[in-house]
Write a protein that holds these residues in place. Structure first.
Motif, PDB file in Angstrom:
ATOM      1  N   PRO A 230       0.804  -1.223   0.000  1.00 32.96           N
ATOM      2  CA  PRO A 230       0.000   0.000   0.000  1.00 32.96           C
ATOM      3  C   PRO A 230       0.835   1.271   0.000  1.00 32.96           C
ATOM      4  O   PRO A 230       0.392   2.298  -0.526  1.00 32.96           O
ATOM      5  N   VAL A 231       2.021   1.217   0.562  1.00 38.26           N
ATOM      6  CA  VAL A 231       2.880   2.407   0.537  1.00 38.26           C
ATOM      7  C   VAL A 231       3.176   2.804  -0.904  1.00 38.26           C
ATOM      8  O   VAL A 231       3.037   3.968  -1.288  1.00 38.26           O
ATOM      9  N   PHE A 232       3.554   1.838  -1.733  1.00 36.51           N
ATOM     10  CA  PHE A 232       3.863   2.143  -3.131  1.00 36.51           C
ATOM     11  C   PHE A 232       2.619   2.532  -3.918  1.00 36.51           C
ATOM     12  O   PHE A 232       2.666   3.442  -4.748  1.00 36.51           O
ATOM     13  N   ARG A 233       1.488   1.883  -3.646  1.00 37.84           N
ATOM     14  CA  ARG A 233       0.252   2.237  -4.354  1.00 37.84           C
ATOM     15  C   ARG A 233      -0.211   3.635  -3.974  1.00 37.84           C
ATOM     16  O   ARG A 233      -0.644   4.407  -4.824  1.00 37.84           O
TER      17      ARG A 233
ATOM     18  N   LEU B 126      11.436  13.519  -0.980  1.00 35.47           N
ATOM     19  CA  LEU B 126      10.731  14.121   0.153  1.00 35.47           C
ATOM     20  C   LEU B 126      10.305  13.078   1.191  1.00 35.47           C
ATOM     21  O   LEU B 126      10.651  13.210   2.374  1.00 35.47           O
ATOM     22  N   PRO B 127       9.575  12.030   0.806  1.00 37.54           N
ATOM     23  CA  PRO B 127       9.245  11.029   1.825  1.00 37.54           C
ATOM     24  C   PRO B 127      10.471  10.263   2.320  1.00 37.54           C
ATOM     25  O   PRO B 127      10.515   9.851   3.485  1.00 37.54           O
ATOM     26  N   ALA B 128      11.466  10.095   1.458  1.00 39.27           N
ATOM     27  CA  ALA B 128      12.681   9.384   1.885  1.00 39.27           C
ATOM     28  C   ALA B 128      13.407  10.182   2.971  1.00 39.27           C
ATOM     29  O   ALA B 128      13.805   9.624   3.998  1.00 39.27           O
ATOM     30  N   VAL B 129      13.563  11.481   2.760  1.00 40.86           N
ATOM     31  CA  VAL B 129      14.222  12.335   3.759  1.00 40.86           C
ATOM     32  C   VAL B 129      13.385  12.380   5.038  1.00 40.86           C
ATOM     33  O   VAL B 129      13.936  12.318   6.141  1.00 40.86           O
ATOM     34  N   SER B 130      12.074  12.451   4.895  1.00 39.03           N
ATOM     35  CA  SER B 130      11.196  12.468   6.076  1.00 39.03           C
ATOM     36  C   SER B 130      11.368  11.196   6.898  1.00 39.03           C
ATOM     37  O   SER B 130      11.494  11.242   8.125  1.00 39.03           O
TER      38      SER B 130
ATOM     39  N   THR C  56      -0.699   6.989  -6.344  1.00 37.96           N
ATOM     40  CA  THR C  56      -1.948   7.742  -6.383  1.00 37.96           C
ATOM     41  C   THR C  56      -1.729   9.183  -5.952  1.00 37.96           C
ATOM     42  O   THR C  56      -2.358  10.095  -6.483  1.00 37.96           O
ATOM     43  N   ALA C  57      -0.819   9.404  -4.995  1.00 37.72           N
ATOM     44  CA  ALA C  57      -0.542  10.754  -4.508  1.00 37.72           C
ATOM     45  C   ALA C  57       0.308  11.567  -5.480  1.00 37.72           C
ATOM     46  O   ALA C  57       0.528  12.754  -5.254  1.00 37.72           O
ATOM     47  N   GLY C  58       0.783  10.937  -6.540  1.00 43.46           N
ATOM     48  CA  GLY C  58       1.561  11.663  -7.538  1.00 43.46           C
ATOM     49  C   GLY C  58       3.037  11.756  -7.226  1.00 43.46           C
ATOM     50  O   GLY C  58       3.733  12.620  -7.761  1.00 43.46           O
ATOM     51  N   ILE C  59       3.536  10.895  -6.360  1.00 45.05           N
ATOM     52  CA  ILE C  59       4.972  10.908  -6.053  1.00 45.05           C
ATOM     53  C   ILE C  59       5.710  10.273  -7.224  1.00 45.05           C
ATOM     54  O   ILE C  59       5.369   9.180  -7.667  1.00 45.05           O
TER      55      ILE C  59
END
Length: 180
Positions: A126-129, A143-147, A133-136
């Motif tokens: 679900p993280v990848f899906r 951004l999520p990797a640094v977070s 869907t969120a447009g990453i």
């Protein structure tokens, strides 16, 4: 009445057969509500997931409540929440009653060791899906990797990461004309 039973059953079967918590349930909930039943579209599911994650409480119950409310109002949310919670409650109650009798059993310990990698995979899907869907994209994946690294390696509170991300998104929108 039939629709309420269907909603209860959707979440009851997901709650019964899912190990690993809310994130492991996400692909099953999405398949049932978005793909099969067409109760929600992908954007509504993404929005419900975002709100469910931000709200206090258990992710699966929050999604059940939001989805049920969207589909059938208050009683829909009650049916979905009960469907998601009751199977887990009953299973945990039964395990608590009998687990002390077999927790040292090597077969039981091996079963739990074998379940761990499957749970990790169920959480990763679900993280990848949701990212898709969120447009990453590859350009914004940093951004999520640094977070994640800030929280995991440096021990930065997730609250600060969320606040900084929100502020950064607001400022980015102001600079690029997206927010007024």
């Amino acid at each position: 009445m039939k629709t309420y039973l269907i909603l209860f059953w959707i979440f009851a079967k997901i709650g019964t057969f899912t190990l690993g918590g809310g994130y492991a349930m996400l692909p099953l909930i999405e398949r049932e509500l978005v793909d099969k039943g067409r109760y929600l579209d992908e954007q509504e599911f993404l929005d419900a997931t975002a709100v469910a994650q931000a709200a206090p409480g258990i992710l699966a119950i929050n999604i059940a409540i939001l989805s049920g409310y969207k589909m059938k109002g208050f009683w829909g949310s009650v049916c979905c929440a009960l469907g998601a919670a009751l199977p887990s409650f009953i299973i945990i109650l039964l395990i608590a009653l009998f687990f002390h009798n077999f927790k040292e059993n090597p077969i039981v310990q091996r079963v739990f060791l074998g379940i761990r990698p499957a749970v990790v995979a169920l959480i990763a899907v679900p993280v990848f899906r949701l990212a898709k869907t969120a447009g990453i994209t590859y350009k914004t994946a940093w951004l999520p990797a640094v977070s994640a690294l800030l929280v995991w390696l440096l021990g930065v509170s997730p609250v600060y990461v969320v606040l900084a991300s929100g502020l950064g998104g607001f400022l980015y929108g102001r600079v690029h004309g997206g927010a007024k």
